[in-house]
Design a protein around this motif. Structure first.
Motif, PDB file in Angstrom:
ATOM      1  N   ASP A 189       0.860  -1.182   0.000  1.00  0.00           N
ATOM      2  CA  ASP A 189       0.000   0.000   0.000  1.00  0.00           C
ATOM      3  C   ASP A 189       0.895   1.230   0.000  1.00  0.00           C
ATOM      4  O   ASP A 189       2.135   1.121   0.069  1.00  0.00           O
ATOM      5  N   ALA A 190       0.280   2.402  -0.060  1.00  0.00           N
ATOM      6  CA  ALA A 190       1.031   3.654  -0.036  1.00  0.00           C
ATOM      7  C   ALA A 190       0.158   4.728   0.590  1.00  0.00           C
ATOM      8  O   ALA A 190      -1.071   4.701   0.461  1.00  0.00           O
ATOM      9  N   ILE A 191       0.794   5.679   1.275  1.00  0.00           N
ATOM     10  CA  ILE A 191       0.089   6.775   1.937  1.00  0.00           C
ATOM     11  C   ILE A 191       0.579   8.068   1.283  1.00  0.00           C
ATOM     12  O   ILE A 191       1.662   8.557   1.601  1.00  0.00           O
ATOM     13  N   PRO A 192      -0.202   8.637   0.361  1.00  0.00           N
ATOM     14  CA  PRO A 192       0.291   9.784  -0.416  1.00  0.00           C
ATOM     15  C   PRO A 192       0.101  11.117   0.295  1.00  0.00           C
ATOM     16  O   PRO A 192      -0.986  11.460   0.738  1.00  0.00           O
ATOM     17  N   GLN A 232     -11.583  -3.690  -1.466  1.00  0.00           N
ATOM     18  CA  GLN A 232     -12.346  -3.378  -0.254  1.00  0.00           C
ATOM     19  C   GLN A 232     -12.034  -1.972   0.249  1.00  0.00           C
ATOM     20  O   GLN A 232     -12.926  -1.242   0.693  1.00  0.00           O
ATOM     21  N   ARG A 233     -10.758  -1.593   0.180  1.00  0.00           N
ATOM     22  CA  ARG A 233     -10.375  -0.254   0.636  1.00  0.00           C
ATOM     23  C   ARG A 233     -11.007   0.818  -0.245  1.00  0.00           C
ATOM     24  O   ARG A 233     -11.472   1.844   0.245  1.00  0.00           O
ATOM     25  N   LEU A 234     -11.027   0.579  -1.548  1.00  0.00           N
ATOM     26  CA  LEU A 234     -11.626   1.555  -2.453  1.00  0.00           C
ATOM     27  C   LEU A 234     -13.127   1.656  -2.217  1.00  0.00           C
ATOM     28  O   LEU A 234     -13.693   2.763  -2.208  1.00  0.00           O
ATOM     29  N   ALA A 235     -13.788   0.520  -1.990  1.00  0.00           N
ATOM     30  CA  ALA A 235     -15.217   0.531  -1.698  1.00  0.00           C
ATOM     31  C   ALA A 235     -15.493   1.285  -0.406  1.00  0.00           C
ATOM     32  O   ALA A 235     -16.480   2.038  -0.310  1.00  0.00           O
ATOM     33  N   SER A 236     -14.625   1.111   0.579  1.00  0.00           N
ATOM     34  CA  SER A 236     -14.783   1.816   1.846  1.00  0.00           C
ATOM     35  C   SER A 236     -14.649   3.326   1.662  1.00  0.00           C
ATOM     36  O   SER A 236     -15.393   4.105   2.274  1.00  0.00           O
ATOM     37  N   ILE A 237     -13.704   3.748   0.820  1.00  0.00           N
ATOM     38  CA  ILE A 237     -13.529   5.172   0.537  1.00  0.00           C
ATOM     39  C   ILE A 237     -14.781   5.727  -0.136  1.00  0.00           C
ATOM     40  O   ILE A 237     -15.259   6.815   0.201  1.00  0.00           O
ATOM     41  N   GLN A 238     -15.335   4.990  -1.086  1.00  0.00           N
ATOM     42  CA  GLN A 238     -16.545   5.437  -1.771  1.00  0.00           C
ATOM     43  C   GLN A 238     -17.703   5.580  -0.785  1.00  0.00           C
ATOM     44  O   GLN A 238     -18.463   6.554  -0.831  1.00  0.00           O
ATOM     45  N   GLN A 239     -17.839   4.619   0.118  1.00  0.00           N
ATOM     46  CA  GLN A 239     -18.909   4.676   1.109  1.00  0.00           C
ATOM     47  C   GLN A 239     -18.713   5.867   2.049  1.00  0.00           C
ATOM     48  O   GLN A 239     -19.672   6.567   2.405  1.00  0.00           O
ATOM     49  N   GLN A 240     -17.463   6.103   2.462  1.00  0.00           N
ATOM     50  CA  GLN A 240     -17.185   7.222   3.355  1.00  0.00           C
ATOM     51  C   GLN A 240     -17.454   8.555   2.665  1.00  0.00           C
ATOM     52  O   GLN A 240     -17.952   9.499   3.288  1.00  0.00           O
ATOM     53  N   ASN A 361      -6.320  13.900   0.068  1.00  0.00           N
ATOM     54  CA  ASN A 361      -5.367  12.842  -0.245  1.00  0.00           C
ATOM     55  C   ASN A 361      -6.023  11.467  -0.243  1.00  0.00           C
ATOM     56  O   ASN A 361      -5.727  10.620  -1.089  1.00  0.00           O
ATOM     57  N   GLU A 362      -6.909  11.243   0.728  1.00  0.00           N
ATOM     58  CA  GLU A 362      -7.560   9.938   0.800  1.00  0.00           C
ATOM     59  C   GLU A 362      -8.550   9.750  -0.337  1.00  0.00           C
ATOM     60  O   GLU A 362      -8.570   8.695  -0.984  1.00  0.00           O
ATOM     61  N   TYR A 363      -9.344  10.766  -0.601  1.00  0.00           N
ATOM     62  CA  TYR A 363     -10.383  10.621  -1.616  1.00  0.00           C
ATOM     63  C   TYR A 363      -9.845  10.676  -3.045  1.00  0.00           C
ATOM     64  O   TYR A 363     -10.346   9.969  -3.922  1.00  0.00           O
ATOM     65  N   MET A 364      -8.844  11.492  -3.302  1.00  0.00           N
ATOM     66  CA  MET A 364      -8.388  11.664  -4.683  1.00  0.00           C
ATOM     67  C   MET A 364      -7.119  10.884  -5.009  1.00  0.00           C
ATOM     68  O   MET A 364      -7.042  10.258  -6.061  1.00  0.00           O
ATOM     69  N   LEU A 365      -6.132  10.938  -4.129  1.00  0.00           N
ATOM     70  CA  LEU A 365      -4.854  10.294  -4.445  1.00  0.00           C
ATOM     71  C   LEU A 365      -4.847   8.823  -4.038  1.00  0.00           C
ATOM     72  O   LEU A 365      -4.477   7.949  -4.827  1.00  0.00           O
ATOM     73  N   HIS A 366      -5.229   8.541  -2.794  1.00  0.00           N
ATOM     74  CA  HIS A 366      -5.179   7.163  -2.315  1.00  0.00           C
ATOM     75  C   HIS A 366      -6.163   6.282  -3.096  1.00  0.00           C
ATOM     76  O   HIS A 366      -5.878   5.111  -3.371  1.00  0.00           O
ATOM     77  N   GLN A 368      -6.899   6.538  -6.181  1.00  0.00           N
ATOM     78  CA  GLN A 368      -6.255   6.193  -7.450  1.00  0.00           C
ATOM     79  C   GLN A 368      -5.208   5.101  -7.250  1.00  0.00           C
ATOM     80  O   GLN A 368      -5.082   4.182  -8.080  1.00  0.00           O
ATOM     81  N   ILE A 369      -4.458   5.168  -6.164  1.00  0.00           N
ATOM     82  CA  ILE A 369      -3.468   4.134  -5.869  1.00  0.00           C
ATOM     83  C   ILE A 369      -4.147   2.789  -5.671  1.00  0.00           C
ATOM     84  O   ILE A 369      -3.670   1.755  -6.157  1.00  0.00           O
ATOM     85  N   HIS A 370      -5.276   2.777  -4.969  1.00  0.00           N
ATOM     86  CA  HIS A 370      -6.032   1.526  -4.809  1.00  0.00           C
ATOM     87  C   HIS A 370      -6.434   0.960  -6.170  1.00  0.00           C
ATOM     88  O   HIS A 370      -6.346  -0.252  -6.406  1.00  0.00           O
ATOM     89  N   GLN A 371      -6.859   1.819  -7.075  1.00  0.00           N
ATOM     90  CA  GLN A 371      -7.234   1.360  -8.410  1.00  0.00           C
ATOM     91  C   GLN A 371      -6.043   0.737  -9.130  1.00  0.00           C
ATOM     92  O   GLN A 371      -6.185  -0.283  -9.808  1.00  0.00           O
ATOM     93  N   TRP A 372      -4.886   1.344  -8.994  1.00  0.00           N
ATOM     94  CA  TRP A 372      -3.692   0.779  -9.637  1.00  0.00           C
ATOM     95  C   TRP A 372      -3.378  -0.616  -9.112  1.00  0.00           C
ATOM     96  O   TRP A 372      -3.011  -1.506  -9.873  1.00  0.00           O
ATOM     97  N   PHE A 373      -3.503  -0.802  -7.806  1.00  0.00           N
ATOM     98  CA  PHE A 373      -3.255  -2.123  -7.224  1.00  0.00           C
ATOM     99  C   PHE A 373      -4.290  -3.138  -7.706  1.00  0.00           C
ATOM    100  O   PHE A 373      -3.959  -4.291  -7.981  1.00  0.00           O
ATOM    101  N   ILE A 374      -5.536  -2.740  -7.790  1.00  0.00           N
ATOM    102  CA  ILE A 374      -6.583  -3.643  -8.278  1.00  0.00           C
ATOM    103  C   ILE A 374      -6.287  -4.076  -9.713  1.00  0.00           C
ATOM    104  O   ILE A 374      -6.445  -5.247 -10.079  1.00  0.00           O
ATOM    105  N   GLN A 375      -5.815  -3.135 -10.521  1.00  0.00           N
ATOM    106  CA  GLN A 375      -5.523  -3.409 -11.923  1.00  0.00           C
ATOM    107  C   GLN A 375      -4.146  -4.044 -12.128  1.00  0.00           C
ATOM    108  O   GLN A 375      -3.839  -4.507 -13.229  1.00  0.00           O
TER     109      GLN A 375
END
Length: 428
Positions: A189-192, A232-240, A361-366, A368-375
């Motif tokens: 993971d990464a924390i941008p 799961q992390r990306l889904a959680s961000i969307q829900q939040q 950072n969480e909504y926009m950058l992180h 996107q990083i989650h999407q990269w890992f999924i892909q």
């Protein structure tokens, strides 16, 4: 009577690939040799060496001298180590060896400039004030992570000479990111960018738990786990995101989408600067003066207006609260005793900016990083992932040695636009 004319000049030292090479921390010649020698010797012993040094000088650390600060910074390879008491590796292979020996993950910081120097990029300086000295974070990092940092490139510096003996030196542009790696250096993971202390601590805890689950698996099972984790992390961000907007009674909420698209032209420094809100507050006046002809390009897509972002940030003010250790460090750097009111205003403004950074950072950058890992998009190796982050998220690609500070459209009326190499000769 003619008044005295005072001229102000801005001198920008752009340090990038092929221009200026970063140097190691310089130690004052006035330092007692034995203190420096002891720090150098104990550094070779890793975290145990730091603990020995702290035990030996426990009494002196209650009111450390400048020489003690320098010795600790050398031992830790981090500016303001007296406040954080964290040991950092600067060689990833050594960090991996320590991680494998201790069965811990690695937190690898990538930044502009050096963590052991005062004028590293702004976000890394904020880490040293808001995150690393935080009592909970410092304890958690010492117990659960091996720490490593690596400079991506030197941090550009600007000197404002007021012509009367006063000078103001700052850094401009650049961003920082923490990578959570397994003990063999594989990204999990990464924390941008900058997060508030409590939000950052949650990221560390979640990352450490993910590493444990990741290392229990082998081969394809590991990759499947990693994709599921980030899904799961990306889904959680969307829900939040939806929950936050619902709390604010925002109807027809904007869709949380990727905010950046790359054009054929290198992104400008003012645009890259808007990605990190806390850093932007420090750098905007200088960037405006250096690059007055650069406009915000359409490549930066706002997913909602600035006023809404600030309302969202109010939901994260508790995450951005500084603890007493961080406030004491801020006070020691800027304020005299008895100036509590001014200190409180600075702390309050800093916390508000961190809350805004945390949300963005969480909504926009992180996300996107989650999407990269999924892909599986460039996430297998930390250096290639870092190249992608700096190019596509931070908008400071290595392909642009000037970090967006040179405009091909603007005119400065200075020979060769004022561009010089480190040897003083013009560079086309």
């Amino acid at each position: 009577m003619m008044s005295k004319l005072i001229t102000s000049t801005i001198t920008a030292t752009i340090v990038g690939a092929g221009f200026v090479i970063a140097t190691c921390t310089q130690i004052s010649a006035t330092k007692p040799p034995q203190l420096l020698q002891q720090a150098i010797q104990l550094r070779a012993q890793g975290l145990d060496g730091l603990e020995k040094f702290l035990n030996i000088h426990a009494t002196e650390l209650d009111n450390p001298s400048s020489q003690m600060h320098q010795a600790l910074d050398t031992l830790c390879q981090q500016k303001d180590c007296h406040a954080s008491k964290l040991y950092w590796y600067t060689d990833l292979e050594q960090a991996k060896a320590a991680a494998q020996a201790s069965n811990k993950p690695i937190l690898s910081l990538r930044l502009l400039g050096r963590l052991d120097q005062d004028l590293s990029c702004a976000n890394s300086r904020f880490f040293r004030v808001a995150l690393y000295p935080n009592t909970e974070i410092s304890k958690y990092l010492r117990q659960n992570y091996i720490l490593h940092w690596q400079s991506v490139r030197s941090a550009p510096k600007v000197t404002v000479d007021f012509g009367d003996g006063r000078k103001l030196e700052r850094t401009i542009t650049g961003n920082s990111i923490h990578y959570i790696l397994d003990s063999y250096g594989h990204p999990v993971d990464a924390i941008p960018g900058l997060y508030g202390p409590q939000a950052f601590l949650r990221q560390l805890v979640d990352g450490e738990k993910a590493i444990k689950e990741y290392t229990r698996r082998q081969g394809t099972a590991r990759q499947n786990f990693l994709r599921d984790y980030h899904r799961q992390r990306l889904a959680s961000i969307q829900q939040q995101w939806n929950a936050d907007l619902a709390k604010l009674d925002i109807q027809n909420p904007p869709r949380l989408v990727e905010m950046l698209t790359l054009s054929n032209e290198p992104p400008s420094a003012p645009v890259a600067g808007t990605i990190a809100v806390t850093k932007m507050a420090t750098e905007t006046p200088m960037l405006r003066n250096i690059s007055p002809t650069i406009n915000n390009p359409t490549s930066l897509q706002k997913i909602t207006d600035e006023a809404t972002w600030r309302r969202i940030a109010q939901l994260y003010r508790s995450d951005a609260k500084l603890d007493k250790n961080s406030i004491a460090l801020i006070s020691s750097k800027r304020f005299q005793k008895g100036n509590a009111e001014s200190l409180q205003r600075v702390v309050s403004n800093f916390e508000a900016a961190m809350a805004l950074d945390t949300a963005r950072n969480e909504y926009m950058l992180h996300s996107q990083i989650h999407q990269w890992f999924i892909q599986g998009n460039g996430t297998n190796e930390v250096n290639s992932l870092n190249e992608k982050v700096y190019a596509e998220l931070f908008l400071t690609p290595n392909s642009d040695p000037w970090l967006g500070l040179m405009s091909s459209e603007g005119y400065s009326a200075i020979d060769n636009d004022g561009v010089q190499s480190s040897l003083g000769t013009s560079q086309k």
